[in-house]
Design a protein around this motif. Structure first.
Motif, PDB file in Angstrom:
ATOM      1  N   ALA B  14       0.842  -1.203   0.000  1.00 57.28           N
ATOM      2  CA  ALA B  14       0.000   0.000   0.000  1.00 57.28           C
ATOM      3  C   ALA B  14       0.876   1.252   0.000  1.00 57.28           C
ATOM      4  CB  ALA B  14      -0.916  -0.022   1.232  1.00 57.28           C
ATOM      5  N   ASP B  15       1.975   1.211   0.772  1.00 55.82           N
ATOM      6  CA  ASP B  15       2.896   2.351   0.808  1.00 55.82           C
ATOM      7  C   ASP B  15       3.511   2.586  -0.572  1.00 55.82           C
ATOM      8  OD1 ASP B  15       2.470   2.835   3.466  1.00 55.82           O
ATOM      9  OD2 ASP B  15       4.283   1.803   4.172  1.00 55.82           O
ATOM     10  N   ILE B  19       3.112   5.905  -2.897  1.00 56.70           N
ATOM     11  CA  ILE B  19       4.258   6.685  -3.387  1.00 56.70           C
ATOM     12  C   ILE B  19       4.195   6.788  -4.909  1.00 56.70           C
ATOM     13  CG2 ILE B  19       6.781   6.736  -3.600  1.00 56.70           C
ATOM     14  CD1 ILE B  19       6.954   5.373  -0.847  1.00 56.70           C
ATOM     15  N   ARG B  20       3.847   5.669  -5.563  1.00 58.05           N
ATOM     16  CA  ARG B  20       3.713   5.644  -7.023  1.00 58.05           C
ATOM     17  C   ARG B  20       2.699   6.699  -7.472  1.00 58.05           C
ATOM     18  NH1 ARG B  20       6.057   3.223 -11.654  1.00 58.05           N
ATOM     19  NH2 ARG B  20       4.452   2.806 -13.189  1.00 58.05           N
ATOM     20  N   LYS B  21       1.584   6.756  -6.763  1.00 55.83           N
ATOM     21  CA  LYS B  21       0.513   7.703  -7.087  1.00 55.83           C
ATOM     22  C   LYS B  21       1.019   9.144  -6.929  1.00 55.83           C
ATOM     23  CE  LYS B  21      -4.328   8.257  -5.921  1.00 55.83           C
ATOM     24  NZ  LYS B  21      -5.279   8.055  -4.820  1.00 55.83           N
ATOM     25  N   ILE B  48       9.241  -1.500   1.662  1.00 54.75           N
ATOM     26  CA  ILE B  48       8.596  -0.646   0.648  1.00 54.75           C
ATOM     27  C   ILE B  48       9.403  -0.688  -0.654  1.00 54.75           C
ATOM     28  CG2 ILE B  48       7.944   1.727   0.026  1.00 54.75           C
ATOM     29  CD1 ILE B  48       7.458   2.276   3.004  1.00 54.75           C
ATOM     30  N   ARG B  49      10.725  -0.587  -0.541  1.00 53.87           N
ATOM     31  CA  ARG B  49      11.572  -0.620  -1.746  1.00 53.87           C
ATOM     32  C   ARG B  49      11.371  -1.936  -2.505  1.00 53.87           C
ATOM     33  NH1 ARG B  49      15.678   0.996   1.760  1.00 53.87           N
ATOM     34  NH2 ARG B  49      16.743  -0.979   1.467  1.00 53.87           N
ATOM     35  N   GLN B  50      11.322  -3.035  -1.728  1.00 54.75           N
ATOM     36  CA  GLN B  50      11.120  -4.355  -2.354  1.00 54.75           C
ATOM     37  C   GLN B  50       9.750  -4.440  -3.030  1.00 54.75           C
ATOM     38  OE1 GLN B  50      11.772  -7.049   0.901  1.00 54.75           O
ATOM     39  NE2 GLN B  50      13.998  -7.074   0.653  1.00 54.75           N
ATOM     40  N   ALA B  51       8.708  -3.989  -2.305  1.00 55.99           N
ATOM     41  CA  ALA B  51       7.346  -4.057  -2.839  1.00 55.99           C
ATOM     42  C   ALA B  51       7.239  -3.214  -4.108  1.00 55.99           C
ATOM     43  CB  ALA B  51       6.351  -3.571  -1.784  1.00 55.99           C
ATOM     44  N   GLU B  54       8.872  -4.962  -7.015  1.00 52.64           N
ATOM     45  CA  GLU B  54       8.045  -6.086  -7.479  1.00 52.64           C
ATOM     46  C   GLU B  54       6.813  -5.615  -8.243  1.00 52.64           C
ATOM     47  OE1 GLU B  54       7.183  -8.494  -4.029  1.00 52.64           O
ATOM     48  OE2 GLU B  54       9.332  -8.935  -3.777  1.00 52.64           O
ATOM     49  N   LEU B  55       6.172  -4.576  -7.715  1.00 53.67           N
ATOM     50  CA  LEU B  55       4.929  -4.103  -8.321  1.00 53.67           C
ATOM     51  C   LEU B  55       5.150  -3.379  -9.643  1.00 53.67           C
ATOM     52  CD1 LEU B  55       3.034  -2.753  -5.155  1.00 53.67           C
ATOM     53  CD2 LEU B  55       2.235  -4.588  -6.669  1.00 53.67           C
TER      54      LEU B  55
END
Lengths: 351, 351
Positions: B14-15, B19-21, B48-51, B54-55
């Protein structure tokens, strides 16, 4: 490659029992001890120590220390310890337990061991002696090396009238601080271990080294910087460029200075370069000098054989044979005796 | 204690999405970014960096670098990295990316970080820059510091007639080699970390330091040896004995020398002693000097806040308030602006 011959499957409990038996009663059965521990690798020895402790509530290392004596005891003591503890002991003996410290050992560990191995030795040293390797080198070099700074002091303070004539010579003398910091720097630097090297830097630093050495400016801080901080890969490239450009190795050029005040520092520089360039050739030289017509330096012989037996003693033996036209086994046979000789020969791969 | 306020249970995915948004479309929503990463600890940031990777198959650190700018970007960049990478970046900037290297940072890391933390920073530095910290300090100090040795050269070579008058002064000047080796020694030494200390050594070394300093023999190798190799526990005892016996702290006595050629080296010695004696007081001083009437040194402010936020920034804030009668938050508000200010205040524990 390793020289020791050891069976793959051993029973630590049976080994511990056999050692116990060899230690009991009147006299000690040294041959039995050699036949066991001389044929076990580091992991097997660790398991034997553990099994012995569990079975007899006694420290095997201490028991062997009390049963054996002389050079044989020293060699067995170093061999039975776990490798990093052994290295810590050897370093401590070299730095603090001798009338004159043996800095060659410090240089050996700093330049031949990988940064991670050196770090493990430092940890073992701290755990055992409650001080750091660096502070012990720095502290215990003081008395021994002050004679180097004495020359500087003498010329500058007591003979000011000589300054004009002697100033260029004074500049060549290496102050105490440079030597001590060189040793601490060598032991302290966590060198880069990757394969990356910069050819431009190798060329320019070969020139820097040559300029300093040809003008006998040994006190030049660039020598210390380059040799004590560059990665082994980078330094080897620099030393090769030096040989290509100036026709001879740097160690040969360092021999040109005959100033007594610089002797130890230049010897340290040459030792460092040898350790970095060709560790096996360096170890061959240590053993060759340790066994000569004037007598045998058992401490050095033991150190090389015990610390390298599970690493590259096979290659060292080959280099030794090429250089001396006699096998290392034969040389050991000629220069040592008794159980000590039998133990070293076992570690050298004799059944 | 840490100053950052962070929820225990967060969703890295979610974080990453938030951040992407915040990064998408026209303009960047800096406030949203601050509200997330300013309220996450090191482990949460790593997840968060990993997620994010991946995303979105994209490196979050690089994305933030391209979206943000100025001091705010620099602060976020340092904050979002894993701590040891961040330290490697800060050290590299200090040693190699400035017109004049900032050796205070080297001293800070060498004396305040534990040997194990320092080692982890060195590993991160090697992995990132393919060189060792020690060789970069040694290499990049060269140009900047050579001016110190210039004085020695000048007096000895160009003004030989001055030698008789000036020789005692010459001896007080610190040669380049001593300074550079001091820095490399500090960064290199793997200090002993135990609590054991030797009271006799503390007394005798306090005397050695006092003798060297009172005779302005700053080039005395004993100063370098004691300060760069002793354990923190031992050094603190020595500094206390110094104060007990000689009525004033060693840093005050080091201020007595006004020789321009020694300035930087003595500053390095004072910084080292401050870092060892009282890290929080040292950091307070760094921030105080970084925010003054002449302007703000954002690099130093960012460094202290980002590196200490998860460690002892709360204590540093208290020391700052005691010394300046104004809160650190207020000082930051007065001396910084925009998103950079908002981000620092968030790390300082403002909701």
């Amino acid at each position: 490659m390793s020289t020791i011959i050891y069976p793959e499957n051993t029973s630590p409990a049976a080994d511990a029992e056999a050692i116990r038996k060899a230690c009991q009663g009147w006299g000690t059965d040294e041959k039995a001890i050699i036949s066991i521990i001389g044929h076990r690798n580091a992991t097997q020895k660790k398991l034997i120590r553990q099994a012995y402790e569990e079975l007899y509530c006694e420290d095997l290392v201490k028991r062997l220390e009390s049963e054996l004596s002389g050079q044989f005891e020293k060699a067995v003591y170093r061999w039975i310890l776990n490798p990093r503890d052994r290295d810590a002991v050897i370093l401590h003996v070299a730095i603090k337990e001798r009338a004159i410290p043996n800095y060659r050992v410090v240089i050996e560990y700093s330049c031949i061991y990988s940064p991670e191995e050196l770090l493990a030795v430092k940890r073992a040293y701290q755990a055992r002696y409650k001080t750091s390797v660096e502070e012990d080198i720095a502290q215990y070099s003081t008395g021994h090396l002050r004679k180097a700074s004495f020359f500087l002091f003498f010329f500058l303070v007591f003979l000011p009238t000589f300054i004009f004539v002697a100033w260029s010579r004074c500049l060549c003398l290496i102050p105490f601080a440079t030597y001590i910091q060189f040793l601490v720097g060598l032991a302290g630097t966590y060198r880069y271990v990757g394969d990356e090297l910069n050819a431009r830097v190798a060329n320019s630093e070969a020139d820097i080294l040559h300029n300093a050495i040809s003008t006998k400016d040994f006190n030049n801080e660039e020598i210390v910087r380059i040799i004590s901080t560059r990665s082994t890969t980078q330094l080897v490239a620099t030393l090769n460029r030096y040989k290509d450009h100036y026709g001879s190795s740097i160690t040969k050029h360092l021999l040109d200075d005959t100033n007594e005040g610089n002797k130890e520092y230049l010897l340290a520089l040459r030792t460092t370069i040898r350790c970095i360039s060709d560790p096996q050739k360096y170890y061959e030289k240590v053993i060759r000098y340790a066994m000569n017509e004037c007598g045998t330096d058992e401490e050095s012989v033991t150190r090389v054989i015990v610390t390298r037996a599970e690493k590259d003693l096979k290659e060292i033996k080959e280099v030794y044979y090429k250089r001396n036209s006699v096998t290392l086994d034969q040389a050991i046979t000629n220069h040592t005796s008794g159980n000590y000789k039998a133990f070293l020969l076992t570690l050298l791969g004799n059944e």
